[in-house]
Write an enzyme that holds these catalytic residues in place. Structure first.
Site, mmCIF file in Angstrom:
data_model
loop_
_atom_site.group_PDB
_atom_site.id
_atom_site.type_symbol
_atom_site.label_atom_id
_atom_site.label_comp_id
_atom_site.label_asym_id
_atom_site.label_seq_id
_atom_site.Cartn_x
_atom_site.Cartn_y
_atom_site.Cartn_z
ATOM 1 N N SER A 157 0.807 -1.223 0.000
ATOM 2 C CA SER A 157 0.000 0.000 0.000
ATOM 3 C C SER A 157 0.840 1.272 0.000
ATOM 4 O O SER A 157 0.341 2.347 -0.359
ATOM 5 C CB SER A 157 -0.941 0.006 1.205
ATOM 6 N N ASP A 405 -3.552 6.234 11.565
ATOM 7 C CA ASP A 405 -2.654 5.708 10.530
ATOM 8 C C ASP A 405 -1.342 6.487 10.598
ATOM 9 O O ASP A 405 -1.264 7.640 10.151
ATOM 10 C CB ASP A 405 -3.283 5.852 9.149
ATOM 11 N N HIS A 408 1.079 5.252 6.531
ATOM 12 C CA HIS A 408 0.950 5.872 5.216
ATOM 13 C C HIS A 408 1.149 7.377 5.342
ATOM 14 O O HIS A 408 1.354 7.887 6.441
ATOM 15 C CB HIS A 408 -0.415 5.528 4.606
#
Length: 429
Positions: A157, A405, A408
């Site tokens: 990702s 998160d 990312h």
């Protein structure tokens, strides 16, 4: 008469002595002048004259191209390559070159501006190498260079995060058209019609063959079945058709998994209750990367291949599933933050396996390069979505406990400067 002659003789004698003395002085002065001028001339051969004051000659900071004829260059010249990845984040009043309004390709979880992140300071920093000039990303130049080419970003990702950054930066010149996606929308392809350029994101989180049992939130129902010696055909089937690619993996190897080699179980990582030897993720990561990079080194590929190291996360007081957060809103200085031990282990394996493969690739004429963005991102704990991976997470309850998160990266954000480095490496090797 005798007295006159005697006086004349004496005067003549004195006259001759005076002339002799004058001649000696003249010769001496001429000799002194000759010697002093000669010494100045000789000294001038070694040190140029720069006026009344001596000026220090600065030593070159950047690399110097040495001609093939070594006689033309002193042997003590040190040749160094420009290190684009050693530098500092400095203030950038202009901010990013795109926004979430100008680019529609940002995935919702990384769209921090749309999701209501209240601070914007993280947007106003730029990467500056210490001994090099890093030009701003020139989308027009990139697209012209990549006319009729195929790019692919292969991995997990973070690669998807990166491809969105690249597409958004290129969208200043032309909007990409989505032309492909797999059933789960994990792998996608885009096309720039004016340049006949294809950019793909190929989902292959392990790069080797894997059976994965988890949802989009990372919740697993069983261990990953990982074949360390079999490459994932998702990317190998299209490998030779690509002109440029960036390959990476990393954090997925920390998951619970059972390892296979030669179709035989050889060990596991986090498999309690099973009669399998715990060999750990470092063993598996080394084996898998060796398989991947050895394949590349022997492939005879004629394009440009980048192997990118894994990226650091910045979870504090926990991890993804244990309440970890990333509250910082500004970059930190070098030395104020340490790489986590787990990431050090991954990073060490990556560098070791790349070094072995690079030597083999060079012998086989394969252009394999390293992208080590570890230091560039380690000092940017402010660049993650944090709680703003979801749309306005505190709209109903300002004290709500939400998933953070810290892995990312917000877009726009620090990740965009990867593209500045990459285009410079493509242009100048």
């Amino acid at each position: 008469m005798k007295e006159y002659w005697k006086l004349w003789s004496m005067n003549k004698h004195h006259y001759l002595l005076v002339r002799l003395a004058i001649a000696i002085l003249f010769v001496g002065f001429a000799f002194w002048l000759f010697v002093s001028r000669s010494s100045e001339f000789a000294a001038g051969l070694g040190t140029p004259l720069v006026g009344k004051e001596q000026m220090a000659v600065p030593q070159p900071k950047h690399s110097i191209d040495i001609p093939e004829n070594e006689d033309q260059m002193p042997l003590d010249v040190v040749v160094e390559k420009c290190d684009l990845l050693t530098g500092d984040w400095i203030p950038n009043p202009l901010g990013p070159i795109y926004t979430n309004e100008s680019c529609s390709l940002i995935e919702s979880h990384q769209n921090c501006m749309r999701n209501g992140r209240p601070d914007s300071g993280y947007l106003h920093w730029m990467w500056k190498p210490r001994d090099c000039k890093l030009p701003q990303f020139d989308a027009k130049k990139f697209l012209e260079m990549m006319r009729n080419k195929k790019w692919a970003l292969i991995g997990d990702s973070i690669s998807r995060n990166h491809v969105q950054s690249l597409l958004c930066m290129l969208s200043r010149v032309e909007q990409a058209v989505e032309v492909y996606h797999d059933e789960e929308y994990r792998s996608k392809g885009w096309y720039f019609p004016s340049y006949n350029l294809t950019v793909s994101n190929i989902w292959s989180p392990f790069l080797v063959n894997a059976a994965i049992f988890e949802d989009f939130n990372g919740v697993s129902t069983s261990e990953v079945q990982l074949h360390l010696d079999k490459l994932d055909k998702t990317w190998t089937d299209v490998y030779q058709s690509l002109d440029y690619m960036i390959i990476s993996t990393g954090k997925w190897f920390l998951k619970a998994a059972i390892y296979h080699e030669n179709d035989t179980v050889v060990g596991c990582h986090i498999c309690p209750g099973k009669n399998i030897t715990q060999v750990g993720f470092v063993y598996a990561y080394s084996k898998a990367l060796h398989s991947v990079l050895d394949f590349i080194a022997k492939s005879g590929h004629k394009g440009l291949i980048f192997f990118r190291t894994s990226t650091p996360d910045h979870f504090e007081n926990g991890e993804w599933h244990s309440g970890g957060t990333c509250p910082k809103t500004t970059p930190v200085k070098e030395g104020e933050i340490e790489m986590k031990n787990i990431h050090k282990l991954l990073h060490d394996v990556e560098l070791a396996e790349f070094e072995k493969a690079a030597e083999k690739a060079a012998k086989n004429g394969v252009n394999l390069n390293l992208l080590d963005f570890t230091n560039l991102l380690l000092v940017r704990p402010d660049g993650h979505p944090g709680p703003y991976r979801e749309f306005h997470p505190f709209a109903k309850n300002k004290t709500a406990k939400v998933q953070n998160d810290c892995l990312h990266w917000c877009l726009p954000g620090p990740l965009d400067y990867w593209n500045n480095v990459i285009i410079e490496k493509v242009i100048n090797g």
